[in-house]
Structures are given as C-alpha cells and as structure tokens.
Design a protein around this motif. Structure first.
Motif, PDB file in Angstrom:
ATOM      1  N   GLU A  48       2.890 -13.640  22.520  1.00 18.81           N
ATOM      2  CA  GLU A  48       2.449 -12.462  21.995  1.00 18.81           C
ATOM      3  C   GLU A  48       3.724 -11.655  21.461  1.00 18.81           C
ATOM      4  O   GLU A  48       3.648 -11.424  20.254  1.00 18.81           O
ATOM      5  CB  GLU A  48       1.627 -11.531  22.964  1.00 18.81           C
ATOM      6  CG  GLU A  48       0.175 -11.779  23.145  1.00 18.81           C
ATOM      7  CD  GLU A  48      -0.567 -11.521  21.995  1.00 18.81           C
ATOM      8  OE1 GLU A  48      -0.530 -10.751  21.118  1.00 18.81           O
ATOM      9  OE2 GLU A  48      -1.516 -12.742  21.785  1.00 18.81           O
ATOM     10  N   GLN A  49       4.634 -11.732  22.009  1.00 16.48           N
ATOM     11  CA  GLN A  49       5.635 -11.237  21.835  1.00 16.48           C
ATOM     12  C   GLN A  49       6.313 -11.997  20.225  1.00 16.48           C
ATOM     13  O   GLN A  49       6.748 -11.122  19.529  1.00 16.48           O
ATOM     14  CB  GLN A  49       6.949 -11.185  22.921  1.00 16.48           C
ATOM     15  CG  GLN A  49       8.015 -10.333  22.319  1.00 16.48           C
ATOM     16  CD  GLN A  49       9.288 -10.316  23.159  1.00 16.48           C
ATOM     17  OE1 GLN A  49       9.401 -10.914  24.322  1.00 16.48           O
ATOM     18  NE2 GLN A  49      10.413 -10.003  22.523  1.00 16.48           N
ATOM     19  N   ASP A  69       4.065 -11.036  17.585  1.00 17.27           N
ATOM     20  CA  ASP A  69       4.517  -9.553  17.177  1.00 17.27           C
ATOM     21  C   ASP A  69       5.791  -9.566  16.511  1.00 17.27           C
ATOM     22  O   ASP A  69       5.771  -8.626  15.362  1.00 17.27           O
ATOM     23  CB  ASP A  69       4.798  -8.747  18.164  1.00 17.27           C
ATOM     24  CG  ASP A  69       2.960  -8.409  18.859  1.00 17.27           C
ATOM     25  OD1 ASP A  69       2.172  -8.983  18.513  1.00 17.27           O
ATOM     26  OD2 ASP A  69       2.980  -7.707  20.002  1.00 17.27           O
ATOM     27  N   THR A  70       6.900 -10.325  16.772  1.00 18.17           N
ATOM     28  CA  THR A  70       8.078 -10.017  16.180  1.00 18.17           C
ATOM     29  C   THR A  70       8.135 -10.463  14.576  1.00 18.17           C
ATOM     30  O   THR A  70       8.444  -9.912  13.806  1.00 18.17           O
ATOM     31  CB  THR A  70       9.200 -10.866  16.894  1.00 18.17           C
ATOM     32  OG1 THR A  70       8.810 -10.302  18.229  1.00 18.17           O
ATOM     33  CG2 THR A  70      10.561 -10.511  16.175  1.00 18.17           C
ATOM     34  N   THR A  82       5.169 -10.871  12.907  1.00 16.39           N
ATOM     35  CA  THR A  82       4.479  -9.931  12.137  1.00 16.39           C
ATOM     36  C   THR A  82       5.280  -8.575  11.516  1.00 16.39           C
ATOM     37  O   THR A  82       5.127  -8.660  10.611  1.00 16.39           O
ATOM     38  CB  THR A  82       3.081  -9.575  12.862  1.00 16.39           C
ATOM     39  OG1 THR A  82       2.364 -10.536  13.207  1.00 16.39           O
ATOM     40  CG2 THR A  82       2.202  -8.562  12.024  1.00 16.39           C
ATOM     41  N   THR A  83       6.138  -8.184  12.346  1.00 16.71           N
ATOM     42  CA  THR A  83       6.956  -7.177  12.206  1.00 16.71           C
ATOM     43  C   THR A  83       7.827  -7.482  11.135  1.00 16.71           C
ATOM     44  O   THR A  83       8.226  -6.995   9.971  1.00 16.71           O
ATOM     45  CB  THR A  83       7.636  -6.826  13.345  1.00 16.71           C
ATOM     46  OG1 THR A  83       6.860  -6.315  14.410  1.00 16.71           O
ATOM     47  CG2 THR A  83       8.583  -5.614  12.960  1.00 16.71           C
TER      48      THR A  83
END
Ligand SMILES: Cc1ncc(C[n+]2csc(CCOP(=O)(O)OP(=O)(O)O)c2C)c(N)n1
Length: 366
Positions: free
Chosen positions: A314-315, A318-319, A321-322
């Motif tokens: 997940e992390q 997320d990173t 995607t950012t």
C-alpha cells in the motif's frame, strides 16, 4: 618511514566481499559484523527497498509517456543504496550521483522534487540542508570533491558529521574521485567513498574499466582501507558501511567501499542494454535479487506476514501515485533559467547564447 603511514596489507580488501544473507534468506553470523538492528529496523530496510523499486518503475513509465526527459534506474541496486544510507545518522551528509533514488528515500527526500531534474524543470525541489542530501550530480564523480570538501569543513568546525559520496565503477576512472581520495587520505577527511559496482559504465563492462584485481584495491594507493560487500545483501552493506562510518567519525579517516551489485535495467531510458549484455546474464543476476533475499530472511525470522506485506505494498503504491500526480503535466519552468546561477561574470559567448535562446523563444530568428 613515518609511523603514521599504514602498512599496505592493513588497507587491502578481504579476498571475499562481506556477505551475511544467502539468496534464500539464510543468515550467516559474522563476528566482525554483528547485527545491531531490531525487528522494526529490519522491516524498515525491506519497506524502503520495496518503495524504491515501485517509484523507480513509476519513473521509467513516466519517461515512456514523455513526462520525464530521461531517467536512470536503480533497479537491482536497492540494497546497496538503502543499506549504506541507513548506516548514517541524520546529521551525516550524502552526496549522490544521478542514480540514488533509494538513498534519497531513506532520507525522506520527496521523489517528486528529485525527479524535477529528469523532467528538466529544475535541479531538484528538495532543500539539501533539510535532508543533508546534496543535489544529484550528472557529471561523473564531481560530487566526490564536494563530499570531501564538506567533510573537511565539518572537521574544521569540530562537527562530528561524516559525509558519504556515491559513484559507480566507471567513476573510479575519473579524475575528480582520484583527486578527492588523494586529498581525503592525506588530510583524513571523514568521508566514505561508496562505489556501487553495478558491472557496467553504460556499455563498458568492468573488465574494460580497470586492470586492478578489484575496485577496492585502488583504495590502497590513496592510503584508504578498501572494503567490499555483497551489495545485493542489505544487511552486509549496512554492516560494512556502519563500521566505516564509525571509524571515520572517530577520526581514523576516510574509507572506500565497493558494493558488488548489478544494474537490472538499462543505463538510462535512452540506452539499449540488449546490445551489450545477454538475456542469460540478466537471468543469472535476477537470482541474486536484493528484495527477494530480504523477504526470505524476514520470512525465516517470522517477521513477514500478510498484514506486513499489504502495508508495504500500500505504501509503495501510494508513493508511486503521489509521484505520478506530482509529475504528470507539471508546469515547466522558464527555459531562461538555464542561464541563471552559472557564472558570476558571464563571458560574451555565454551572453550571446542567452540572447539567442531569448530570441528563439520569442519566435525570432535565433
Ligand atoms: C564527466 C563525465 N563524463 C562522461 C559522462 C557521460 N556518462 C554518463 S553516465 C556514464 C557512465 C558512468 O558509469 P558508472 O560510473 O559506472 O555509473 P553508473 O551509471 O553505472 O551508475 C558516462 C560516461 C558524464 N556524465 N560525465
């Protein structure tokens, strides 16, 4: 002979690189490199490597979509970068080349900021003084001089920080690292020269790069100890670097570390590695993958389960995607900035070039 001059034999690298983890995750104890990491830190090393790989892949994709001009992947080198950077304290300084995404993420440098360089927007959006992480350096080896000078400056101020500079096997053939290591050796600058031997300098293989028995042997000529570690083994890389860093911090001087690793991707997105290395070679290298190895180790230690796996994935997602959101269609800077911060007293020719670009942008003849 002066008593201060070390015996060459004390500086010579070991015949075998330090290796603590087998590819299947089996851990070998080494009394010279005891493990001083708790369970949380072991998991963090793994997490950092996974996030690095995910962001690295995202950067390649962004380049393919025209969002970055070029990108230099660190796939395969995650352990070398994360393990070495993790061995420093936050007060220590890192001077990277252009491939050190993994080291940057250890320092919590914002990847969107870092990738500005590859988008051609700006040198980077991170503040070196917040992260103690220099700007990425494209000219090979120049950062070795910066790291050495910075380390000397810190020593003059009785600041106990250590600096670490990253460069590649090709960088060891350049003049700047040679001058930096000569100077650092003579003046005992607290700097670690961390060489990621990823086997290639673009298409030039190691055997065409040097006739030295190993890159670490070169250290002896500068009066530096030459260390070697399995750079795909995050624990060995951490342990070897940690020792060198503490040695430098205690005033014993600089060190040279050769981390043996392999660049799994192309040199940059502009390169076609199929022209100089075989599929078989790549398949062999994949068997020593640093992330799979650490996962195997964590599994053996009962530190890897579904919850942790999901958390890490997940992390990483997320990173990435950012990063995508931050880079995609981000505004470009003013091209005229190209001419800023270069010279205090620009030459006539430089001014001429500036004016030519200005005219071109204004739609004139140029
Ligand atoms: C002073 C200088 N000369 C040449 C180049 C072109 N160049 C870019 S990367 C590279 C190879 C560097 O190889 P290595 O030091 O092994 O690092 P790696 O890219 O493998 O991480 C070269 C020659 C450059 N950037 N700077």
């Amino acid at each position: 002979m002066s008593e201060d001059v070390p015996e060459a034999i004390e500086l010579l690298p070991p015949s075998e690189p330090v290796h603590l983890l087998d590819p299947d995750g089996t851990y070998h104890e080494d009394p010279d490199h005891p493990l001083d990491l708790d369970d949380g830190q072991l998991r963090e090393l793994y997490r950092l490597m996974v996030v690095t790989r995910k962001v690295d892949r995202e950067a390649i994709n962004l380049q393919r979509q025209g969002q970055l001009g070029v990108y230099a992947s660190c796939m395969g080198q995650e352990a070398a970068q994360v393990g070495s950077a993790y061995a420093l304290t936050a007060a220590d300084w890192i001077f990277p080349s252009y491939r050190e995404l993994g080291a940057a993420l250890v320092r919590e440098v914002d990847a969107v900021g870092l990738l500005q360089l590859y988008r051609g927007t700006w040198l980077s959006d991170h503040d070196p003084y917040v992260h103690n992480f220099g700007l990425m350096s494209i000219p090979i080896g120049t950062q070795a001089l910066h790291a050495t000078g910075f380390a000397m400056g810190a020593r003059f101020e009785d600041n106990p920080l250590v600096t670490m500079v990253y460069f590649g096997d090709g960088g060891t053939s350049e003049g700047d690292p040679h001058e930096a290591m000569t100077f650092a050796g003579v003046f005992k600058a607290p700097v670690i020269f961390f060489v990621q031997n990823n086997q290639y300098a673009i298409s030039v293989p190691l055997k065409r790069q040097t006739a030295a028995p190993t890159l670490a042997h070169k250290a002896v000529g500068y009066g530096l100890p030459g260390y070697r570690c399995d750079g795909n083994d995050v624990l060995a890389t951490y342990a070897v670097t940690r020792k060198a860093v503490e040695r430098a911090r205690s005033g014993e001087g600089p060190a040279f570390i050769e981390a043996l690793t392999y660049r799994m991707e192309a040199h940059t997105t502009s390169d076609d590695p199929t022209r100089y290395r075989s599929k078989e070679e790549l398949e062999e290298a994949a068997k020593t993958d640093p992330i799979a190895r650490m996962r195997n180790y964590l599994t053996q230690r009962d530190l890897y389960d579904d919850t942790f796996e999901n958390e890490v994935d997940e992390q990483a997602k997320d990173t990435a995607t950012t990063v995508r959101a931050g880079i995609y269609d981000a505004p470009h800077g003013d091209p005229m900035e190209l001419f800023e911060h270069v010279y205090r007293d620009p030459s006539g020719y430089f001014e001429e070039q500036r004016e030519r670009l200005r005219a071109e942008l204004a739609g004139g003849e140029g």
